[in-house]
Design a protein around this motif. Structure first.
Motif, PDB file in Angstrom:
ATOM      1  N   PHE A 209       0.867  -1.180   0.000  1.00  0.00           N
ATOM      2  CA  PHE A 209       0.000   0.000   0.000  1.00  0.00           C
ATOM      3  C   PHE A 209       0.900   1.225   0.000  1.00  0.00           C
ATOM      4  CE2 PHE A 209      -3.037  -3.119   1.680  1.00  0.00           C
ATOM      5  CZ  PHE A 209      -4.165  -2.813   0.931  1.00  0.00           C
ATOM      6  N   HIS A 210       1.010   1.883  -1.148  1.00  0.00           N
ATOM      7  CA  HIS A 210       1.912   3.033  -1.229  1.00  0.00           C
ATOM      8  C   HIS A 210       1.325   4.073  -2.179  1.00  0.00           C
ATOM      9  CE1 HIS A 210       3.022   0.444  -4.592  1.00  0.00           C
ATOM     10  NE2 HIS A 210       3.420   1.519  -5.208  1.00  0.00           N
ATOM     11  N   PRO A 211       1.818   5.311  -2.098  1.00  0.00           N
ATOM     12  CA  PRO A 211       1.247   6.377  -2.929  1.00  0.00           C
ATOM     13  C   PRO A 211       1.485   6.127  -4.416  1.00  0.00           C
ATOM     14  CG  PRO A 211       2.636   7.278  -1.172  1.00  0.00           C
ATOM     15  CD  PRO A 211       2.862   5.807  -1.191  1.00  0.00           C
ATOM     16  N   LEU A 212       0.473   6.405  -5.238  1.00  0.00           N
ATOM     17  CA  LEU A 212       0.560   6.266  -6.700  1.00  0.00           C
ATOM     18  C   LEU A 212      -0.051   7.532  -7.315  1.00  0.00           C
ATOM     19  CD1 LEU A 212      -0.683   2.568  -7.006  1.00  0.00           C
ATOM     20  CD2 LEU A 212       1.595   3.381  -7.657  1.00  0.00           C
ATOM     21  N   PRO A 213       0.172   7.773  -8.628  1.00  0.00           N
ATOM     22  CA  PRO A 213      -0.385   8.982  -9.252  1.00  0.00           C
ATOM     23  C   PRO A 213      -1.914   9.012  -9.206  1.00  0.00           C
ATOM     24  CG  PRO A 213       1.217   7.910 -10.704  1.00  0.00           C
ATOM     25  CD  PRO A 213       1.004   6.987  -9.550  1.00  0.00           C
ATOM     26  N   ARG A 214      -2.465  10.209  -9.022  1.00  0.00           N
ATOM     27  CA  ARG A 214      -3.920  10.376  -8.936  1.00  0.00           C
ATOM     28  C   ARG A 214      -4.578  10.104 -10.288  1.00  0.00           C
ATOM     29  NH1 ARG A 214      -6.938  15.342  -9.926  1.00  0.00           N
ATOM     30  NH2 ARG A 214      -8.976  15.290  -8.908  1.00  0.00           N
ATOM     31  N   MET A 215      -3.996  10.618 -11.368  1.00  0.00           N
ATOM     32  CA  MET A 215      -4.565  10.376 -12.695  1.00  0.00           C
ATOM     33  C   MET A 215      -4.053   9.015 -13.172  1.00  0.00           C
ATOM     34  SD  MET A 215      -6.445  12.934 -12.936  1.00  0.00           S
ATOM     35  CE  MET A 215      -7.123  12.629 -14.579  1.00  0.00           C
ATOM     36  N   ASN A 216      -4.903   8.000 -13.114  1.00  0.00           N
ATOM     37  CA  ASN A 216      -4.446   6.641 -13.411  1.00  0.00           C
ATOM     38  C   ASN A 216      -5.528   5.871 -14.169  1.00  0.00           C
ATOM     39  OD1 ASN A 216      -6.370   5.899 -11.513  1.00  0.00           O
ATOM     40  ND2 ASN A 216      -4.894   5.539  -9.881  1.00  0.00           N
ATOM     41  N   ALA A 217      -5.285   4.576 -14.363  1.00  0.00           N
ATOM     42  CA  ALA A 217      -6.188   3.736 -15.162  1.00  0.00           C
ATOM     43  C   ALA A 217      -7.607   3.708 -14.576  1.00  0.00           C
ATOM     44  CB  ALA A 217      -5.622   2.317 -15.238  1.00  0.00           C
ATOM     45  N   VAL A 218      -7.720   3.751 -13.254  1.00  0.00           N
ATOM     46  CA  VAL A 218      -9.050   3.697 -12.621  1.00  0.00           C
ATOM     47  C   VAL A 218      -9.859   4.936 -13.027  1.00  0.00           C
ATOM     48  CG1 VAL A 218     -10.302   3.707 -10.433  1.00  0.00           C
ATOM     49  CG2 VAL A 218      -8.251   2.302 -10.682  1.00  0.00           C
ATOM     50  N   ARG A 219      -9.243   6.101 -12.913  1.00  0.00           N
ATOM     51  CA  ARG A 219      -9.929   7.344 -13.293  1.00  0.00           C
ATOM     52  C   ARG A 219     -10.294   7.333 -14.773  1.00  0.00           C
ATOM     53  NH1 ARG A 219     -10.338  12.447 -10.785  1.00  0.00           N
ATOM     54  NH2 ARG A 219     -10.092  12.174  -8.559  1.00  0.00           N
ATOM     55  N   GLU A 220      -9.364   6.833 -15.589  1.00  0.00           N
ATOM     56  CA  GLU A 220      -9.601   6.810 -17.024  1.00  0.00           C
ATOM     57  C   GLU A 220     -10.799   5.920 -17.353  1.00  0.00           C
ATOM     58  OE1 GLU A 220      -6.631   5.625 -20.520  1.00  0.00           O
ATOM     59  OE2 GLU A 220      -5.761   6.961 -18.994  1.00  0.00           O
ATOM     60  N   ARG A 221     -10.778   4.705 -16.735  1.00  0.00           N
ATOM     61  CA  ARG A 221     -11.836   3.728 -16.978  1.00  0.00           C
ATOM     62  C   ARG A 221     -13.203   4.287 -16.564  1.00  0.00           C
ATOM     63  NH1 ARG A 221      -9.103  -0.503 -14.783  1.00  0.00           N
ATOM     64  NH2 ARG A 221     -10.197  -0.446 -12.806  1.00  0.00           N
ATOM     65  N   GLN A 222     -13.225   5.021 -15.457  1.00  0.00           N
ATOM     66  CA  GLN A 222     -14.500   5.527 -14.929  1.00  0.00           C
ATOM     67  C   GLN A 222     -14.893   6.861 -15.562  1.00  0.00           C
ATOM     68  OE1 GLN A 222     -16.474   3.806 -13.000  1.00  0.00           O
ATOM     69  NE2 GLN A 222     -15.005   2.133 -12.764  1.00  0.00           N
ATOM     70  N   GLY A 223     -13.980   7.438 -16.354  1.00  0.00           N
ATOM     71  CA  GLY A 223     -14.283   8.724 -16.969  1.00  0.00           C
ATOM     72  C   GLY A 223     -14.286   9.881 -15.987  1.00  0.00           C
ATOM     73  N   TRP A 224     -13.466   9.787 -14.931  1.00  0.00           N
ATOM     74  CA  TRP A 224     -13.351  10.914 -14.001  1.00  0.00           C
ATOM     75  C   TRP A 224     -12.177  11.772 -14.457  1.00  0.00           C
ATOM     76  CZ3 TRP A 224     -12.909   6.809  -9.627  1.00  0.00           C
ATOM     77  CH2 TRP A 224     -14.165   6.189  -9.437  1.00  0.00           C
ATOM     78  N   GLY A 225     -12.457  12.981 -14.895  1.00  0.00           N
ATOM     79  CA  GLY A 225     -11.378  13.882 -15.306  1.00  0.00           C
ATOM     80  C   GLY A 225     -10.675  14.463 -14.095  1.00  0.00           C
ATOM     81  N   GLY A 226      -9.689  15.299 -14.368  1.00  0.00           N
ATOM     82  CA  GLY A 226      -8.920  15.912 -13.276  1.00  0.00           C
ATOM     83  C   GLY A 226      -9.779  16.779 -12.378  1.00  0.00           C
ATOM     84  N   GLU A 227     -10.894  17.297 -12.931  1.00  0.00           N
ATOM     85  CA  GLU A 227     -11.754  18.198 -12.141  1.00  0.00           C
ATOM     86  C   GLU A 227     -12.669  17.442 -11.182  1.00  0.00           C
ATOM     87  OE1 GLU A 227     -12.229  21.647 -11.527  1.00  0.00           O
ATOM     88  OE2 GLU A 227     -10.165  21.253 -12.161  1.00  0.00           O
ATOM     89  N   THR A 228     -12.862  16.149 -11.443  1.00  0.00           N
ATOM     90  CA  THR A 228     -13.779  15.380 -10.579  1.00  0.00           C
ATOM     91  C   THR A 228     -13.127  15.127  -9.224  1.00  0.00           C
ATOM     92  OG1 THR A 228     -14.591  14.279 -12.553  1.00  0.00           O
ATOM     93  CG2 THR A 228     -15.220  13.308 -10.443  1.00  0.00           C
ATOM     94  N   PHE A 229     -13.828  15.561  -8.174  1.00  0.00           N
ATOM     95  CA  PHE A 229     -13.332  15.356  -6.807  1.00  0.00           C
ATOM     96  C   PHE A 229     -13.967  14.064  -6.297  1.00  0.00           C
ATOM     97  CE2 PHE A 229     -13.378  16.014  -2.180  1.00  0.00           C
ATOM     98  CZ  PHE A 229     -12.082  16.452  -1.952  1.00  0.00           C
ATOM     99  N   VAL A 230     -13.154  13.013  -6.151  1.00  0.00           N
ATOM    100  CA  VAL A 230     -13.689  11.680  -5.841  1.00  0.00           C
ATOM    101  C   VAL A 230     -13.647  11.417  -4.335  1.00  0.00           C
ATOM    102  CG1 VAL A 230     -13.340   9.194  -6.142  1.00  0.00           C
ATOM    103  CG2 VAL A 230     -13.111  10.728  -8.108  1.00  0.00           C
TER     104      VAL A 230
END
Length: 413
Positions: A209-230
């Motif tokens: 369990f370690h830090p990874l980039p926020r913009m990643n495959a999960v966001r891409e797959r779900q269609g959450w852009g950088g503006e979406t606060f998840v």
């Protein structure tokens, strides 16, 4: 010294959840330290109650997992809901694990069993009795207090024998291991001698369990852009979490299209929550199915804030939800809806914001405050990661545990 450890836990990977992860990671670490480790567990079935075909119709399946001998025994696999069927499931595991641990698990210098459920302790005690070796009882949640507080069981006919059994196991154990200081205090107040109570908190694998980039495959797959606060809740959708409160907060923030609530996981309440979100007309809520452990760090990374809600119950004052450690290790800020021990940990780590349990107003306000001040969220996330590295490393916990096993078996401290 070298210790042969026999450990009984109803759950073990590939099953998700805290008991499975704690047992697997400790057992693997003990094996690496040079001890001989055998785990007796049930066939995989949690939380959906479905047993994979390769385990069906067999009383016992032996495996080697990470240097640990794993004995999976038959049990009645019930879905994670309904008191009667779950009780049958617990009872069936007690019977089969007692036979397997007593007669098929080979020699041991110490036998440990983890609760909940309490009946697991019975098979541990019998297995230890048969080998004339010490019995160590691990108490992860204070059963039966928790299920009584949650109103899962109300009948005195059920509560009394469970209380009796709990006291009986405490008396027979050479050591009782709890996962939070407040639980230790509760056990001592309950009459367990203080010198037999040991606190070995939950930890986390800080390399996994370690830090990874926020913009990643999960966001891409779900269609959450950088503006979406998840806003992410990941974990069991059960009774204890009171996730209806999160939906109520989502309702209050329905006019903010930039804020998305995400529930990932399975459990007894999942379908009801999905139906409720539909009735409330919430289109700012997404439900994802349970994620395999390998994908969890990426899901955490995609979140801007993670939620750890609990119902307002006295018994939860002594709980530290294990997902707190995962969130901290992934350097995400959290909003904790709980008091007591969990809140003390959050404040000590500086890892997020605490709100009163069952308070959708306060939850919505905390989410907005992190939305408006992203730098605050980043600071909480970094503080959590630092704290996890320094105080919550699972490998350190496993060493403390191994030292306790050596002590109770009369080996060196």
């Amino acid at each position: 010294g070298f210790v042969r450890i026999l450990f009984i836990c109803q759950y073990f990977p590939p099953e998700p959840g805290a008991p499975a992860a704690r047992t697997h990671e400790h057992a693997r670490a003990w094996a690496r330290l040079g001890h001989q480790v055998t785990v007796v567990c049930g066939v995989p079935h949690y939380p959906e109650g479905v047993v994979p075909p390769e385990y069906r119709g067999r009383l016992l399946t032996r495996e080697q997992v990470d240097g640990v001998a794993v004995l999976r025994c038959w049990m009645f696999a019930a879905k994670n809901r309904g008191v009667f069927l779950r009780s049958l499931s617990f009872l069936s595991f007690m019977l089969s694990s007692t036979v397997v641990a007593a007669f098929f698990a080979g020699p041991a210098d110490v036998v440990a069993a983890t609760s909940p459920q309490l009946l697991c302790g019975v098979s541990g005690w019998i297995a230890a009795l048969r080998r004339r070796c010490p019995f160590v009882f691990e108490v992860r949640d204070l059963w039966p207090r928790q299920i009584v507080d949650l109103g899962v069981i109300t009948s005195p006919l059920l509560i009394a024998p469970l209380r009796f059994l709990e006291k009986f196991l405490y008396r027979r154990a050479a050591a009782v291991v709890a996962v939070a200081p407040a639980s230790c205090d509760a056990l001592v107040a309950d009459g367990v001698p203080a010198d037999r109570v040991h606190c070995i908190p939950n930890g986390i694998e800080v390399d996994f369990f370690h830090p990874l980039p926020r913009m990643n495959a999960v966001r891409e797959r779900q269609g959450w852009g950088g503006e979406t606060f998840v806003v992410l809740y990941i974990g069991a959708h059960g009774l204890s979490q009171g996730l209806e409160i999160v939906l109520a907060a989502a309702k209050r923030l329905a006019d903010r299209p930039d804020i998305r609530f995400v529930f990932a996981g399975g459990g007894a309440r999942r379908e009801a929550l999905m139906a409720l979100a539909g009735e409330m007309g919430l289109d700012n809520v997404t439900f994802l199915t349970a994620r395999p452990k390998a994908e969890m760090p990426e899901h955490y990374a995609a979140a801007d804030v993670c939620l750890v809600p609990l119902l307002r119950r006295e018994v939860f004052e002594t709980n530290i939800p294990s997902k707190m450690f995962e969130i901290m290790a992934c350097a995400r800020p959290m909003i904790l809806g709980a008091g007591g021990q969990a809140r003390r940990l959050l404040e000590e780590a500086g890892a997020g914001i605490a709100v009163p349990p069952e308070d959708p107003e306060a939850l919505a306000a905390a989410i907005l405050s992190l939305r408006e001040h992203p730098e605050k969220g980043r600071a909480h996330g970094e503080a959590g990661r630092t704290y996890a590295e320094q105080h919550c490393n699972r490998a350190d916990r496993a060493r403390e545990y191994a030292a306790l096993f050596e002590a109770v078996t009369g080996g060196k401290e």
